[in-house]
Design a protein around this motif. Structure first.
Motif, PDB file in Angstrom:
ATOM      1  N   LEU A 176      -9.178  -7.173   9.877  1.00 40.38           N
ATOM      2  CA  LEU A 176      -9.632  -5.882  10.375  1.00 40.38           C
ATOM      3  C   LEU A 176     -10.898  -5.472   9.641  1.00 40.38           C
ATOM      4  O   LEU A 176     -10.894  -5.346   8.409  1.00 40.38           O
ATOM      5  CB  LEU A 176      -8.528  -4.843  10.168  1.00 40.38           C
ATOM      6  CG  LEU A 176      -8.740  -3.483  10.819  1.00 40.38           C
ATOM      7  CD1 LEU A 176      -8.815  -3.623  12.334  1.00 40.38           C
ATOM      8  CD2 LEU A 176      -7.621  -2.541  10.425  1.00 40.38           C
ATOM      9  N   SER A 220     -11.269  -3.332   6.219  1.00 43.30           N
ATOM     10  CA  SER A 220      -9.958  -3.255   5.581  1.00 43.30           C
ATOM     11  C   SER A 220      -9.990  -3.854   4.187  1.00 43.30           C
ATOM     12  O   SER A 220     -10.918  -4.559   3.794  1.00 43.30           O
ATOM     13  CB  SER A 220      -8.911  -3.985   6.424  1.00 43.30           C
ATOM     14  OG  SER A 220      -9.178  -5.379   6.450  1.00 43.30           O
ATOM     15  N   GLU A 221      -8.925  -3.588   3.426  1.00 44.57           N
ATOM     16  CA  GLU A 221      -8.782  -4.163   2.098  1.00 44.57           C
ATOM     17  C   GLU A 221      -8.712  -5.681   2.181  1.00 44.57           C
ATOM     18  O   GLU A 221      -9.264  -6.394   1.338  1.00 44.57           O
ATOM     19  CB  GLU A 221      -7.511  -3.609   1.441  1.00 44.57           C
ATOM     20  CG  GLU A 221      -7.270  -4.100   0.030  1.00 44.57           C
ATOM     21  CD  GLU A 221      -8.126  -3.403  -1.003  1.00 44.57           C
ATOM     22  OE1 GLU A 221      -7.933  -3.667  -2.189  1.00 44.57           O
ATOM     23  OE2 GLU A 221      -8.994  -2.587  -0.623  1.00 44.57           O
ATOM     24  N   ALA A 248      -9.477   0.366  10.280  1.00 43.72           N
ATOM     25  CA  ALA A 248      -8.961   0.174   8.933  1.00 43.72           C
ATOM     26  C   ALA A 248      -8.236   1.422   8.476  1.00 43.72           C
ATOM     27  O   ALA A 248      -8.712   2.542   8.684  1.00 43.72           O
ATOM     28  CB  ALA A 248     -10.098  -0.156   7.969  1.00 43.72           C
ATOM     29  N   GLN A 306      -7.824   4.220   2.575  1.00 47.41           N
ATOM     30  CA  GLN A 306      -7.513   3.551   1.320  1.00 47.41           C
ATOM     31  C   GLN A 306      -6.273   4.174   0.694  1.00 47.41           C
ATOM     32  O   GLN A 306      -6.139   5.399   0.667  1.00 47.41           O
ATOM     33  CB  GLN A 306      -8.691   3.660   0.343  1.00 47.41           C
ATOM     34  CG  GLN A 306      -9.903   2.866   0.764  1.00 47.41           C
ATOM     35  CD  GLN A 306      -9.629   1.375   0.784  1.00 47.41           C
ATOM     36  OE1 GLN A 306      -8.970   0.830  -0.093  1.00 47.41           O
ATOM     37  NE2 GLN A 306     -10.125   0.709   1.801  1.00 47.41           N
TER      38      GLN A 306
END
Length: 425
Positions: A163, A166-167, A280, A283
């Protein structure tokens, strides 16, 4: 699992076992489960039930998939000169951007992927081909054993989507922390279209218990197309003797192979999961690793010198200290809302303080022969957990440098129970 004609007479059960390994380990690599590695329960406890899985992922450096490997390694956007250890980081730019085929195919069979891989490799003999096409429920890949006349080497390419933003996308193209994952070199290149390419030169076993080298290239495009190339200096990632000094493809050839335009079409042919998120996630909330590291330094006993410390990773930090008797790694996790795993972590040996805080200490072996790990684990009544561990080595992947850690369990207990951690939450 589709394979070419040279491999069709392989024992069915052997192929099935390899596919099972691929399924389990690739799924965990690409989705960052991170819990499939050989580690004792105490190491997982010390790292934290949630953050610990990611810690193990970074220690391992690469998740290998049967004989084929899709490597997802660590942190950093960094250029680290092979053999160097000065911690300097930079990002190279200006590389050519891969361009997808104008007429992409709807799907690719495993045999087609093998053919594409062999065509893109230097001249030589090929054997032991394995592959899975884009119509399989698991991500496609292809692997061949290549011999350029200087020794056999396994070479694999894997495909998936990540993604964007994303992380997972970020971590896929970042270099690992050398304290947690020893390696020879890692460079991240930003391409002109915004794609990122990471070239990593490390080892199948970060603790160097075998001489098998693992070199990888990971390409992630702004659209989330992920191409991963892995090569070894042996005919298999595990269980085969080293057959040459280095893997066959130089870093330049790894880059060329990973950025081959045809691979983007393979990723595009992977069926899209309609349930997959399209943006995403925010966080995850947590305490910044930089603040944790600074607080940890402030709580260290007198007489120890900090010689290295971690970056700004959320919820986790480490320092390497030296009290004049050798380096000692000290790592800490600060984790709110851990009540759901309290029963797993705090058993009969737990001490309960007047305010309800639970404390347990442990002295036991680490993950490498001769290394010991001393731990103090605490949890407050609202689930706020602080766990700190010290080792008699500057890294969990290197041999012991001293008899005991630089900090005693009493000192670790005092650090974990400090009121300063509440100020960070």
């Amino acid at each position: 699992m589709p394979v070419d004609d040279r491999n069709r007479d392989h024992d069915h059960h052997k192929d099935h076992d390899q596919e099972d390994r691929f399924e389990v380990r690739l799924g965990e690599a690409l989705h960052q489960a991170g819990g499939a590695y050989e580690t004792d329960r105490r190491a997982l406890v010390a790292a934290g039930a949630t953050r610990g899985h990611r810690l193990l992922l970074r220690r391992r450096a690469a998740v290998v998939v049967g004989v084929a490997s899709v490597a997802l390694v660590g942190l950093g956007g960094a250029l680290l000169v092979p053999g160097g250890d000065d911690g300097r980081q930079s990002v190279a730019t200006g590389a050519k951007t891969p361009v997808a085929s104008a007429t992409p195919k709807a799907s690719y069979t495993g045999d087609e992927l093998i053919g594409m891989l062999e065509k893109l490799l230097p001249r030589g003999e090929f054997s032991s081909a394995q592959a899975r096409g884009t119509d399989d429920r698991l991500p496609p890949y292809a692997l061949v054993v290549h011999d350029d006349g200087k020794g056999k080497a396994a070479i694999a390419v894997g495909f998936d989507r990540v993604l964007p933003g994303s992380e997972q996308a970020r971590q896929t193209v970042e270099c690992p922390d050398k304290v947690l994952t020893p390696y020879d070199g890692c460079v991240v290149t930003r391409l002109s279209d915004g794609s990122a390419l990471k070239i990593f030169q490390g080892y199948e076993y970060p603790d160097r218990r075998a001489d098998t080298k693992l070199w990888t290239a990971d390409l992630v495009t702004p659209k989330g197309q992920h191409v991963s190339v892995s090569e070894w200096n042996a005919a298999a990632e595990k269980g085969a003797p080293v057959s040459r000094a280095e893997p066959p493809l130089s870093t330049a050839r790894l880059k060329t192979l990973a950025t081959a335009a045809a691979w983007l079409g393979v990723v595009d042919a992977i069926p899209v999961n309609p349930k997959a998120p399209t943006a995403a996630p925010a966080q995850p909330s947590g305490i910044a690793g930089g603040a944790i590291a600074s607080t940890l330094v402030s709580l260290l006993p007198k007489g120890v010198k900090v010689v290295a410390k971690s970056g700004p990773d959320s919820g986790y930090a480490y320092v390497v200290v030296d009290d004049g008797k050798g380096r000692s790694l000290v790592q800490i996790n600060v984790q709110p809302n851990m009540s759901d795993v309290e029963h797993q972590l705090f058993g009969a040996a737990t001490e309960t303080l007047a305010d309800g805080t639970k404390v347990v200490t442990h002295e036991g072996p680490g993950e490498k022969g001769g290394v010991v790990m001393w731990t103090a684990d605490t949890i407050r009544t609202d689930g706020f957990r602080v766990v700190v561990s010290a080792f008699n080595s500057g890294s969990q992947e290197t041999a012991a440098t001293r008899t005991t850690p630089a900090l005693t369990t009493k000192q670790l207990r005092a650090i974990a129970l400090s009121a300063k951690w509440r100020g960070l939450g």
